[in-house]
Design a protein around this motif. Structure first.
Motif, mmCIF file in Angstrom:
data_model
loop_
_atom_site.group_PDB
_atom_site.id
_atom_site.type_symbol
_atom_site.label_atom_id
_atom_site.label_comp_id
_atom_site.label_asym_id
_atom_site.label_seq_id
_atom_site.Cartn_x
_atom_site.Cartn_y
_atom_site.Cartn_z
ATOM 1 N N GLY A 1 0.775 -1.231 0.000
ATOM 2 C CA GLY A 1 0.000 0.000 0.000
ATOM 3 C C GLY A 1 0.804 1.277 0.000
ATOM 4 O O GLY A 1 0.231 2.370 0.063
ATOM 5 N N ALA A 2 2.126 1.198 -0.111
ATOM 6 C CA ALA A 2 2.958 2.401 -0.189
ATOM 7 C C ALA A 2 3.004 2.909 -1.626
ATOM 8 O O ALA A 2 2.766 2.151 -2.578
ATOM 9 N N LEU A 3 3.304 4.191 -1.796
ATOM 10 C CA LEU A 3 3.505 4.717 -3.147
ATOM 11 C C LEU A 3 4.622 3.954 -3.853
ATOM 12 O O LEU A 3 5.602 3.560 -3.231
ATOM 13 N N ASP A 4 4.460 3.772 -5.142
ATOM 14 C CA ASP A 4 5.438 3.028 -5.938
ATOM 15 C C ASP A 4 6.075 3.990 -6.950
ATOM 16 O O ASP A 4 5.589 4.124 -8.084
ATOM 17 N N PRO A 5 7.147 4.675 -6.589
ATOM 18 C CA PRO A 5 7.754 5.667 -7.495
ATOM 19 C C PRO A 5 8.234 5.075 -8.812
ATOM 20 O O PRO A 5 8.124 5.718 -9.865
ATOM 21 N N ALA A 6 8.775 3.871 -8.779
ATOM 22 C CA ALA A 6 9.265 3.258 -10.017
ATOM 23 C C ALA A 6 8.117 3.045 -11.001
ATOM 24 O O ALA A 6 8.262 3.256 -12.217
ATOM 25 N N SER A 7 6.965 2.630 -10.482
ATOM 26 C CA SER A 7 5.808 2.452 -11.357
ATOM 27 C C SER A 7 5.257 3.788 -11.845
ATOM 28 O O SER A 7 4.673 3.859 -12.938
ATOM 29 N N ALA A 8 5.432 4.840 -11.066
ATOM 30 C CA ALA A 8 5.036 6.168 -11.550
ATOM 31 C C ALA A 8 5.829 6.510 -12.812
ATOM 32 O O ALA A 8 5.295 7.078 -13.775
ATOM 33 N N ASP A 9 7.106 6.148 -12.828
ATOM 34 C CA ASP A 9 7.938 6.406 -14.008
ATOM 35 C C ASP A 9 7.467 5.591 -15.211
ATOM 36 O O ASP A 9 7.313 6.131 -16.318
ATOM 37 N N THR A 10 7.252 4.299 -15.023
ATOM 38 C CA THR A 10 6.838 3.470 -16.155
ATOM 39 C C THR A 10 5.439 3.851 -16.625
ATOM 40 O O THR A 10 5.133 3.757 -17.816
ATOM 41 N N MET A 11 4.593 4.291 -15.714
ATOM 42 C CA MET A 11 3.246 4.744 -16.079
ATOM 43 C C MET A 11 3.322 5.972 -16.983
ATOM 44 O O MET A 11 2.629 6.056 -18.007
#
Length: 314
Positions: free
Chosen positions: A26-36
């Protein structure tokens, strides 16, 4: 310094409402923010919108909202505008959140009316106070989404807001039924009663996009795990190939309709974005639903039909 793309009344195309990626805990996922971000831009997005209803904004702390915005803005690197939804129970909280998002690099803020407003004057007064809170120089988007806000915005009130507040550069049109309302906005600007602003639609996840484009919308601002549909439809209408736009829309319509189910729609969206490599995890922050085996089987059948329709279109 990170470049920030401007937001103004000439905005067109497909502004994708981004999901908020979370890790399994449930924590923010910064790496996925980049790929998104990479995923949306690679499919032709002309803008991104964060902290929308399906971005799980109410489940984020103010600091998380700021960190997510800063991460996305950094990854976007000025290629397209980034719009952030901003809402808070009171104007003090609104002021703090708006300041945090401006510092994070948002191109503009999106406002929808606060709950409990009934009269036209109450709505006009609320926006006047809200705009004092977010800053007079901030470009902003008027979100007209009665289902989410509980407040109906009459056409006359929206036009008056445009007259009073020149920093309103866009209407996010989500009223339903709303086609006549969209036509009224365009007729008013054609007559010179109000200035022309961008109108991007988000009605039902884009379920009326062809009709809205035909009525004068400048594009879409909504979410869908196949952003190429919205980009393709908007582009087709822009070049006058409306039948191609409608055919493309029809190929994706069954999946778009399925994704609009109350309760599980966002779970479907995140599942498909994981499948497409846009994010790493389908996690919704609690409370949030999960998909059953039967849900997943239905999604797969819809994807198979969608693939056949797209192959037929060529």
């Amino acid at each position: 310094m990170t470049r920030i793309a401007p937001l103004d009344a000439s905005a067109r195309g497909a502004y994708l409402i981004a999901v908020t990626p979370f890790t399994p805990d449930g924590a923010l996922d910064p790496a996925s923010a980049d790929t998104m971000v990479d995923f949306y831009l690679s499919h032709g997005a002309t803008g991104l919108t964060l902290l929308g209803v399906l971005g799980e904004a109410p489940k984020l702390t103010q600091d998380e909202a700021r960190r997510l915005t800063a991460r996305v803005v950094e990854r976007v690197a000025g290629r397209v505008p980034v719009v952030c939804g901003v809402s808070a129970p009171g104007f003090a909280g609104l002021r703090e959140l708006a300041a945090a998002l401006r510092d994070a690099g948002t191109s503009g803020l999106m406002l929808q009316p606060g709950p409990g407003l009934r009269s036209d004057q109450q709505i006009l007064d609320w926006f006047a106070m809200a705009l004092e809170s977010i800053g007079a120089d901030t470009p902003w988007v008027l979100q007209d989404h009665p289902i989410a806000s509980g407040v109906s915005l009459p056409t006359s009130v929206v036009l008056e807001l445009l007259r009073r507040h020149e920093r309103c550069v866009m209407i996010k049109h989500e009223d339903s039924p709303g086609l006549a309302k969209l036509s009224a906005y365009r007729a008013a600007s054609t007559r010179g009663d109000v200035r022309r602003v961008s109108i991007l639609t988000g009605n039902g996840g884009g379920l009326f996009l062809p009709e809205e484009m035909a009525r004068g919308a400048d594009g879409a601002m909504t979410g869908f795990p196949y952003p190429e549909m919205m980009v393709g439809v908007v582009d087709a209408f822009a070049r006058g190939d409306t039948e191609r736009g409608r055919d493309l829309f029809d190929a994706y319509l069954p999946l778009a309709r399925y994704e609009q189910q109350a309760g599980i729609g966002l779970a479907v969206r995140k599942h498909l974005m994981v499948a497409r490599g846009a994010i790493a995890h389908p996690t919704l922050r609690r409370p949030g639903p999960s998909l059953s085996a039967q849900d997943l089987a239905e999604v797969e059948r819809l994807l198979e039909r969608q693939a056949r329709r797209l192959a037929e279109l060529g």
